[in-house]
Design a protein around this motif. Structure first.
Motif, short mmCIF file in Angstrom:
data_model
loop_
_atom_site.label_atom_id
_atom_site.label_comp_id
_atom_site.label_asym_id
_atom_site.label_seq_id
_atom_site.Cartn_x
_atom_site.Cartn_y
_atom_site.Cartn_z
N GLU A 134 0.83 -1.20 0.00
CA GLU A 134 0.00 0.00 0.00
C GLU A 134 0.86 1.26 0.00
N LEU A 135 2.00 1.20 0.69
CA LEU A 135 2.88 2.36 0.76
C LEU A 135 3.39 2.78 -0.60
N THR A 136 3.64 1.81 -1.46
CA THR A 136 4.13 2.14 -2.80
C THR A 136 3.07 2.90 -3.60
N ALA A 139 2.45 6.74 -1.39
CA ALA A 139 3.57 7.67 -1.19
C ALA A 139 3.39 8.90 -2.07
N PRO A 140 3.51 10.10 -1.51
CA PRO A 140 3.36 11.33 -2.30
C PRO A 140 4.33 11.36 -3.47
N ARG A 146 6.56 14.74 0.32
CA ARG A 146 7.15 13.65 1.12
C ARG A 146 7.95 14.22 2.28
N GLU A 147 8.74 15.25 2.00
CA GLU A 147 9.57 15.84 3.05
C GLU A 147 8.71 16.47 4.15
N TYR A 194 0.68 7.80 4.84
CA TYR A 194 2.13 7.95 4.64
C TYR A 194 2.78 8.53 5.90
N ILE A 195 2.12 9.50 6.51
CA ILE A 195 2.64 10.09 7.75
C ILE A 195 2.72 9.03 8.85
N LEU A 196 1.69 8.21 8.94
CA LEU A 196 1.70 7.12 9.92
C LEU A 196 2.86 6.16 9.67
N ALA A 197 3.09 5.84 8.41
CA ALA A 197 4.18 4.93 8.06
C ALA A 197 5.53 5.51 8.47
#
Length: 216
Positions: A134-136, A139-140, A146-147, A194-197
């Motif tokens: 799922e992350l792939t 991801a922004p 992302r930063e 994504y932030i959680l990851a």
């Protein structure tokens, strides 16, 4: 084949372990032999001929180091002077082979550590109803986004109240975060997974994954 290799290599292991211990090691009585046997088994799985060293040279180094570590551990417990650290160099005659074996061992250990960390991360993601696959997808795409997400994750780590909330609830405290982050509620919602990851990586202090974040 594996069991045959272990059994047929016992004389080799007795010789190496005895050299390390500077006395004859009885396979049936001495714990050092069990340590050596375990190390030899590890060498079987870690060895790669592409690194340029023979299997026996590689196994010799792995067995020697594991037994030395065991002796040092017992020495520290008994307050005895530490074991001679020059064994590896003294018992292997070819400096180039020593270098190749050590390099291979370090590379294999690094790869093993990375795999173990990734597996642990995968298991931790599941606790938050996330997955590596799922992350792939989430991801922004833009580097700035992302930063910013990484910075928000770091902020959560530093704030004890928010950190505890995320770890307990397994989700972001969106309302509490709105006034503390430089993005809109909509952006937070869109990038929350994504932030959680990223939060998990920092919270669990996954060293190799943190390096990956720096490179990204």
């Amino acid at each position: 084949m594996h069991d045959y290799l272990l059994k047929s290599s016992q004389p080799f292991m007795v010789k190496i372990v005895s050299q390390v211990c500077k006395r004859y090691i009885d396979p049936l009585r001495d714990d050092e032999f069990s340590i050596g046997l375990s190390a030899f088994n590890e060498a079987i799985f870690l060895y790669s001929p592409a690194k340029g060293s023979s299997f026996l040279s590689f196994a010799k180094l792995i067995v020697s180091r594991k037994v030395i570590d065991y002796i040092r551990y017992n020495a520290r417990r008994q307050h005895i002077v530490s074991f001679d650290q020059t064994y590896d160099e003294e018992t292997m005659e070819n400096p180039a082979e020593i270098s190749a074996v050590i390099e291979q061992y370090q590379d294999e250990q690094l790869a093993l550590n990375r795999r173990e960390e990734t597996l642990e991360y995968h298991q931790k993601l599941e606790e938050y109803n996330l997955s590596l696959l799922e992350l792939t997808e989430i991801a922004p795409k833009h580097r700035n986004t992302r930063e910013t997400s990484v910075q928000i994750a770091r902020m959560l780590i530093k704030d004890e109240e928010l950190r505890e909330y995320v770890k307990t609830k397994k989700k972001l405290p969106i309302k509490k975060m709105e006034s503390r982050v430089p993005v809109s509620k909509k952006t937070l919602e869109r990038n929350r997974k994504y932030i959680l990851a990223m939060f998990i990586i920092f919270d669990e202090n996954y060293l190799y994954l943190k390096e990956y974040i720096k490179e990204g």
